[in-house]
Write an enzyme that holds these catalytic residues in place. Structure first.
Site, short mmCIF file in Angstrom:
data_model
loop_
_atom_site.label_atom_id
_atom_site.label_comp_id
_atom_site.label_asym_id
_atom_site.label_seq_id
_atom_site.Cartn_x
_atom_site.Cartn_y
_atom_site.Cartn_z
N ASN A 209 23.05 52.93 26.31
CA ASN A 209 24.38 52.32 26.41
C ASN A 209 24.66 51.89 27.85
OD1 ASN A 209 25.77 54.58 27.86
ND2 ASN A 209 25.07 55.67 26.04
N ASP A 279 24.62 59.30 20.48
CA ASP A 279 24.95 60.06 19.27
C ASP A 279 23.81 60.00 18.26
OD1 ASP A 279 27.47 60.78 20.14
OD2 ASP A 279 28.36 58.89 19.46
N LYS A 289 3.07 50.79 21.87
CA LYS A 289 4.04 49.69 21.79
C LYS A 289 3.99 49.06 20.40
CE LYS A 289 5.21 45.35 23.92
NZ LYS A 289 4.57 44.10 24.27
N PHE A 323 35.15 63.80 28.05
CA PHE A 323 35.68 62.44 28.06
C PHE A 323 35.81 61.99 26.61
CE2 PHE A 323 35.75 60.57 32.37
CZ PHE A 323 35.39 61.71 33.07
N LYS A 337 39.30 65.32 19.67
CA LYS A 337 38.09 65.78 20.37
C LYS A 337 38.39 67.04 21.18
CE LYS A 337 35.81 61.34 20.34
NZ LYS A 337 35.53 60.08 21.01
N LYS A 341 36.28 70.20 19.98
CA LYS A 341 35.21 70.63 20.90
C LYS A 341 35.67 71.80 21.78
CE LYS A 341 33.06 66.08 20.80
NZ LYS A 341 32.07 65.18 21.39
N1 CTP Z 1 29.16 64.22 24.03
C1 CTP Z 1 28.17 65.17 24.08
N2 CTP Z 1 27.06 65.04 23.28
C2 CTP Z 1 26.94 64.00 22.44
C3 CTP Z 1 27.96 63.03 22.38
C4 CTP Z 1 29.06 63.17 23.19
O1 CTP Z 1 28.28 66.11 24.85
N3 CTP Z 1 25.85 63.90 21.69
C5 CTP Z 1 30.35 64.39 24.89
C6 CTP Z 1 30.55 63.25 25.87
O2 CTP Z 1 29.91 63.52 27.09
C7 CTP Z 1 32.05 63.26 26.06
C8 CTP Z 1 32.59 63.75 24.72
O3 CTP Z 1 31.49 64.40 24.09
O4 CTP Z 1 32.48 64.15 27.07
C9 CTP Z 1 33.11 62.68 23.82
O5 CTP Z 1 32.18 61.64 23.68
P1 CTP Z 1 32.55 60.29 22.88
O6 CTP Z 1 31.37 59.38 22.94
O7 CTP Z 1 33.89 59.78 23.31
O8 CTP Z 1 32.79 60.81 21.41
P2 CTP Z 1 31.89 61.44 20.30
O9 CTP Z 1 32.15 62.91 20.27
O10 CTP Z 1 30.48 60.99 20.44
O11 CTP Z 1 32.58 60.86 19.00
P3 CTP Z 1 32.70 59.34 18.46
O12 CTP Z 1 31.39 58.68 18.83
O13 CTP Z 1 32.87 59.52 17.00
O14 CTP Z 1 33.88 58.73 19.12
#
Ligand code: CTP
Length: 395
Positions: A209, A279, A289, A323, A337, A341
């Protein structure tokens, strides 16, 4: 920057790197500090008082027996008006004098009369730096609360290679910021994650990303300046490794980020999860490759582990900051969240801040107190996040 509007006495002593003190003076002036330069007689063998005065925008003083004006005594006046004293470059000679309380010129006398923090940036031959007497002097000064930055390693003017180069001026600026900062995170062990993760498809392709890592790096630097012991776990970024005493762990995938967090989590007192962890990852990572043979290619993805959720479950006394990156229903999703969490504070933002110098965030804490900030530089947001950590931990 805390350097802004501060009075900084810049003491230059006689080393070949004295020319870099001119650049340091320029950067301090650019950061809107008032620079009061002082130089030893031997510094005058390397740079001129005229150059230093011009770049510092104040007259460089050299004499111990000058009157500062209205009957004030120069060394006492300088030592007492300073918010910070920087000695750059600092020779073995000035370090020795400071460690033994010798005051026989303006620089050594200003250091002895100082009540403000003093930062030494040593510069000398590597054998001089390793000399046990010099080492002893440095250790003595460190124990007494004097600050040091460097020396750096590399090619020395005397032809040797080793530890002894004056630290890069940017590192001296960073150390000056740190020396000036209030130490309200002293005793805290802060774990920060930063940047994106990369989930390999094959040896040359990956799912990732647009996170730049800037927010996490700013947090690590700010926590360090405020006195914390800092571990920064970073995904792949183009940012230089932060200077100063930060444990730096480089990872690539979400699994590696998870493993590194598990290692450092138990001993941490504050965790700030600024990384944009993937995620999903490809179910299958090809060892070679992938050639463009098929007309279409489907990559099946599976969920990665949510690192923050995992830490929230194991939470004992740790203060957890997450975040929330949202494109819609920002506050509602961020609150969810925070709850799910088991966080103490959530920083909600939109993708606009992802690869930018600025970000616009909303804080929501576990008491449901909510604050929306205007768009600010990430360094400033880092300070505001840490202000909230300190506020809630001391409440
Ligand atoms: N985070 C994490 N591990 C993951 C995904 C996210 O620790 N595999 C943490 C990120 O670092 C951030 C928080 O979770 O502090 C929220 O991440 P965000 O991308 O906003 O949300 P998600 O929990 O991934 O949910 P969604 O994608 O459904 O919005």
């Amino acid at each position: 920057m805390v350097i802004k509007d501060k009075k900084i006495v810049l003491c230059v002593t006689g080393a070949i790197s004295a020319y870099k003190a001119l650049e340091l003076a320029r950067l301090l002036v650019k950061a809107e500090a008032t620079v009061l330069p002082v130089m030893t007689e031997s510094a005058g063998e390397f740079i001129s008082a005229l150059s230093l005065s011009t770049l510092a925008k104040n007259r460089a003083r050299t004499g111990l027996f000058e009157i500062a004006g209205e009957g004030r005594i120069s060394h006492i006046d300088l030592a007492q008006t300073a918010d910070l004293i920087i000695v750059a470059p600092a020779t073995a000679d000035i370090i020795g004098k400071a460690a033994s309380g010798i005051c026989d010129d303006l620089v050594s006398t200003v250091i002895a009369a100082a009540t403000a923090p003093v930062l030494f940036a040593p510069s000398m031959n590597c054998h001089m730096w390793e000399n046990p007497i010099v080492r002893g002097n440095v250790e003595k000064l460190k124990t007494l609360g004097y600050h040091f930055v460097g020396p750096a390693e590399g090619e020395l003017a005397c032809g040797y290679e080793g530890l002894g180069r004056l630290s890069p001026v940017e590192d001296i600026m960073e150390a000056a910021e740190e020396a000036l900062r209030k130490k309200d995170l002293k005793g805290e062990k802060v774990l920060v994650t930063a940047g994106p993760t990369r989930e390999a498809i094959d040896p040359v392709r990956y799912v990732s990303n647009a996170s730049s890592g800037r927010m996490g790096y700013a947090l690590a630097r700010a926590a360090r300046r405020r006195g914390a012991e800092v571990v920064l776990i970073s995904g792949p970024t183009h940012l230089p490794r932060p200077s100063g005493n930060i444990t730096f762990v480089r990872v690539a995938s979400a699994q590696e980020m998870h493993d590194a967090c598990v290692t450092y989590y138990p001993q941490s007192t504050v965790v700030i999860m600024a990384a944009a962890v993937a995620d999903y990852r490809p179910v299958k990572s090809y060892p070679a490759k992938v050639k463009k043979e098929a007309e279409a290619l489907t990559i099946e993805l599976e969920r990665t582990q949510d690192v923050l959720r995992y830490m929230g479950r194991l939470k004992k006394d740790q203060f957890l900051v997450g975040f929330a990156l949202e494109t819609e229903n920002l506050e509602e999703n961020a609150r969810r969240k925070l709850r799910e969490k088991n966080l103490d504070l959530v920083v909600a933002n939109s993708p606009a801040g992802l690869d930018s110098e600025l970000n616009q965030v909303t804080f929501i804490d576990r008491e449901n107190e909510t604050e929306t900030l205007p768009a600010l530089p990430k360094d400033e947001i880092a300070e505001r996040i840490l202000d909230n950590v300190v506020r809630m931990k001391t409440a």
